[in-house]
Scaffold this active site. Structure first.
Site, short mmCIF file in Angstrom:
data_model
loop_
_atom_site.label_atom_id
_atom_site.label_comp_id
_atom_site.label_asym_id
_atom_site.label_seq_id
_atom_site.Cartn_x
_atom_site.Cartn_y
_atom_site.Cartn_z
CB CYS A 130 -1.84 1.74 6.18
SG CYS A 130 -1.67 0.79 4.67
CD GLU A 185 -1.92 4.16 3.16
OE1 GLU A 185 -1.78 3.58 2.32
OE2 GLU A 185 -3.15 4.19 3.80
CG HIS A 241 -2.03 -0.99 1.18
ND1 HIS A 241 -3.20 -0.72 2.10
CD2 HIS A 241 -2.19 -2.08 0.28
CE1 HIS A 241 -4.21 -1.75 1.66
NE2 HIS A 241 -3.38 -2.56 0.67
CB CYS A 292 -6.55 -0.46 5.20
SG CYS A 292 -4.90 -1.02 5.14
#
Length: 199
Positions: free
Chosen positions: A136, A105, A103, A133
């Site tokens: 993260c 992040e 992801h 999420c």
């Protein structure tokens, strides 16, 4: 209403002879009242500057999201700032890397840790186009980032206040300051356009 007006050569001539030059209008007409502006509290001014900074860095994150979309990735972008400097920026790379943890992040956090030479990212702010999420949000907590700024909320997986609030859970030994909704419409629009083209 009128300001003192004089030609430069006349002013210099008068000054050279030891005279003080004054415009006739300035001498005979009353001064106009000064405009009084309402005072701005330091707190409001600081928040205004902070919001302007937030939008600046969020636009960088939005650019990362757009580049991710061009590569076929879900358009999410993240930027990490330390001392007013962008030290890491990333977009989603799950498809490219075939990695479920890639992801935006997560990638940005790894880059920032490498840049600073420490897993502790104290003093850093992370900007993300979409609410993080659980994975993260956990990484943001674990890296000791001070502040999270995100754009649009994630009603299906948001872990910074929507479905859960990992980053501000007072049962943990570190809490993150959260600023939500910065350029939220632009962040949401990028996602909607991305998915509408794939239906």
């Amino acid at each position: 209403m009128y300001a003192p007006v004089a030609q430069l050569d006349r002013a210099l001539d008068y000054e050279s002879k030891g005279h003080r030059f004054e415009s006739c209008r300035a001498h005979h007409l009353p001064e106009s009242p000064r405009l009084r502006l309402p005072s701005i509290s330091p707190c409001f001014r600081d928040n205004l500057v902070l919001m302007t900074d937030h939008e600046h860095y969020m636009r960088i994150a939005l650019n990362e999201a757009r580049m991710a979309a061009e590569s076929g990735e879900v358009p999410v972008g993240a930027v990490i700032v330390y001392g007013g400097e962008v030290i890491a920026a990333a977009g989603n790379e799950r498809e490219e890397k075939k990695d479920p943890t890639a992801h935006a992040e997560m990638i940005a956090i790894r880059k920032a840790a490498g840049k600073l030479g420490s897993w502790r990212l104290s003093g850093c702010t992370i900007y993300v186009t979409i609410e993080p999420c659980p994975m993260c949000a956990g990484a943001i907590y674990q890296s000791r980032i001070d502040r999270l700024v995100y754009g649009a909320p994630d009603e299906k997986a948001g872990a910074a206040g929507t479905l859960m609030d990992i980053v501000r859970d007072d049962r943990l030994n570190h809490q993150v300051v959260v600023d939500a909704g910065v350029l939220a419409d632009e962040s949401a629009t990028i996602l909607k356009e991305f998915f509408s083209l794939r239906r």
